[in-house]
Motif scaffolding. Structure first.
Motif, short mmCIF file in Angstrom:
data_model
loop_
_atom_site.label_atom_id
_atom_site.label_comp_id
_atom_site.label_asym_id
_atom_site.label_seq_id
_atom_site.Cartn_x
_atom_site.Cartn_y
_atom_site.Cartn_z
N ASP A 39 0.86 -1.18 0.00
CA ASP A 39 0.00 0.00 0.00
C ASP A 39 0.89 1.23 0.00
O ASP A 39 1.80 1.35 0.82
N ALA A 40 0.64 2.14 -0.92
CA ALA A 40 1.49 3.33 -1.06
C ALA A 40 1.43 4.26 0.14
O ALA A 40 2.37 4.98 0.42
N LYS A 41 0.33 4.25 0.88
CA LYS A 41 0.17 5.20 1.98
C LYS A 41 0.35 4.60 3.37
O LYS A 41 0.47 5.32 4.34
N ASN A 42 0.35 3.27 3.46
CA ASN A 42 0.44 2.63 4.78
C ASN A 42 1.34 1.41 4.67
O ASN A 42 0.94 0.39 4.12
N LYS A 43 2.55 1.52 5.21
CA LYS A 43 3.51 0.42 5.05
C LYS A 43 3.11 -0.82 5.87
O LYS A 43 3.65 -1.89 5.65
N SER A 44 2.17 -0.70 6.78
CA SER A 44 1.68 -1.85 7.54
C SER A 44 0.69 -2.69 6.74
O SER A 44 0.44 -3.84 7.08
N LEU A 45 0.12 -2.10 5.70
CA LEU A 45 -0.96 -2.72 4.96
C LEU A 45 -0.48 -3.24 3.62
O LEU A 45 0.28 -2.58 2.91
N GLY A 46 -0.93 -4.45 3.27
CA GLY A 46 -0.69 -5.00 1.95
C GLY A 46 -2.02 -5.38 1.34
O GLY A 46 -3.06 -5.36 2.01
N TRP A 47 -1.99 -5.74 0.08
CA TRP A 47 -3.20 -6.14 -0.62
C TRP A 47 -2.93 -7.42 -1.38
O TRP A 47 -1.99 -7.50 -2.15
N LEU A 48 -3.74 -8.42 -1.15
CA LEU A 48 -3.71 -9.63 -1.97
C LEU A 48 -4.68 -9.37 -3.12
O LEU A 48 -5.88 -9.26 -2.91
N GLN A 49 -4.13 -9.21 -4.29
CA GLN A 49 -4.92 -8.93 -5.49
C GLN A 49 -5.06 -10.20 -6.30
O GLN A 49 -4.06 -10.84 -6.64
N SER A 50 -6.28 -10.58 -6.59
CA SER A 50 -6.53 -11.75 -7.42
C SER A 50 -6.07 -11.47 -8.84
O SER A 50 -6.36 -10.41 -9.39
N VAL A 51 -5.38 -12.42 -9.43
CA VAL A 51 -4.97 -12.31 -10.83
C VAL A 51 -6.15 -12.63 -11.74
O VAL A 51 -6.32 -12.03 -12.79
N GLU A 52 -7.00 -13.56 -11.29
CA GLU A 52 -8.15 -13.97 -12.11
C GLU A 52 -9.29 -12.96 -12.09
O GLU A 52 -10.05 -12.88 -13.05
N ARG A 53 -9.43 -12.23 -11.00
CA ARG A 53 -10.54 -11.27 -10.87
C ARG A 53 -10.00 -9.90 -10.48
O ARG A 53 -9.56 -9.70 -9.35
N GLY A 54 -10.08 -8.98 -11.40
CA GLY A 54 -9.58 -7.63 -11.14
C GLY A 54 -10.37 -6.88 -10.08
O GLY A 54 -9.90 -5.90 -9.51
N ASP A 55 -11.58 -7.36 -9.79
CA ASP A 55 -12.42 -6.69 -8.80
C ASP A 55 -12.20 -7.21 -7.38
O ASP A 55 -12.88 -6.78 -6.46
N LEU A 56 -11.26 -8.12 -7.20
CA LEU A 56 -11.07 -8.75 -5.90
C LEU A 56 -9.68 -8.49 -5.33
O LEU A 56 -8.68 -8.98 -5.87
N ALA A 57 -9.62 -7.68 -4.28
CA ALA A 57 -8.37 -7.39 -3.57
C ALA A 57 -8.68 -7.41 -2.09
O ALA A 57 -9.65 -6.79 -1.64
N LEU A 58 -7.88 -8.13 -1.33
CA LEU A 58 -8.09 -8.25 0.12
C LEU A 58 -7.01 -7.50 0.88
O LEU A 58 -5.81 -7.73 0.65
N PRO A 59 -7.39 -6.63 1.80
CA PRO A 59 -6.39 -5.96 2.63
C PRO A 59 -5.84 -6.97 3.65
O PRO A 59 -6.60 -7.70 4.28
N VAL A 60 -4.52 -7.02 3.77
CA VAL A 60 -3.87 -7.97 4.69
C VAL A 60 -2.76 -7.27 5.47
O VAL A 60 -2.19 -6.28 5.01
N VAL A 61 -2.51 -7.80 6.65
CA VAL A 61 -1.43 -7.30 7.49
C VAL A 61 -0.72 -8.49 8.14
O VAL A 61 -1.26 -9.58 8.22
#
Length: 145
Positions: A39-61
């Motif tokens: 995440d560009a604004k929060n180094k604690s936060l990441g995103w699991l982005q689905s390759v198969e579905r562009g509409d699906l991203a999960l925030p993870v820490v």
């Protein structure tokens, strides 16, 4: 390679960036390939982005950042397919959710990733962890454009 996403626009990635989840994630079993984005604004936060579905991203820490004593017991059978032999090979992530009460972490169903071979699996922890662990401090949930 690239994927057109609803949250991040077009994301370029390399084949070696793909994390393979042979069983998918709970409730998203059809999605087996993901990329982990910072995440560009929060180094604690990441995103699991689905390759198969562009509409699906999960925030993870990383749960230990917010719950320092968090430990998870998993059966060797749960992680055998990941090729993990020692705990140091495993990266543990948990999904962040937004509820009426605030931001929560799903400590009961962590995501275990072996970065060496780019495989992952979401497991149900044997420990008595909360599915919605309420964070004391808020974590920015949305990435602004």
């Amino acid at each position: 390679m690239s994927i057109s996403t609803t949250r991040f626009g077009v994301v370029d990635y390399l084949e070696r960036d793909v994390l393979e989840f042979s069983n998918g994630l709970i409730g998203m079993e059809e999605c087996r390939q993901w990329v982990l984005l910072a995440d560009a604004k929060n180094k604690s936060l990441g995103w699991l982005q689905s390759v198969e579905r562009g509409d699906l991203a999960l925030p993870v820490v990383s749960p230990r950042r917010f719950v320092p004593n968090y430990q998870v017991r998993v059966s060797s059978r749960d992680v055998a397919t990941l090729g993990i032999e020692t705990a140091k090979q495993a990266q543990i992530l948990v999904v962040v959710s937004k509820t009426a009460e605030g931001m929560t972490l799903n400590l009961k169903a962590p995501i275990v990733v072996c970065l060496e071979n780019r495989t992952g699996r979401q497991i149900i922890a044997k420990d008595d962890h909360a599915v919605q662990y309420l964070l004391g401090a808020t974590v920015p949930f949305r990435r602004s454009a």
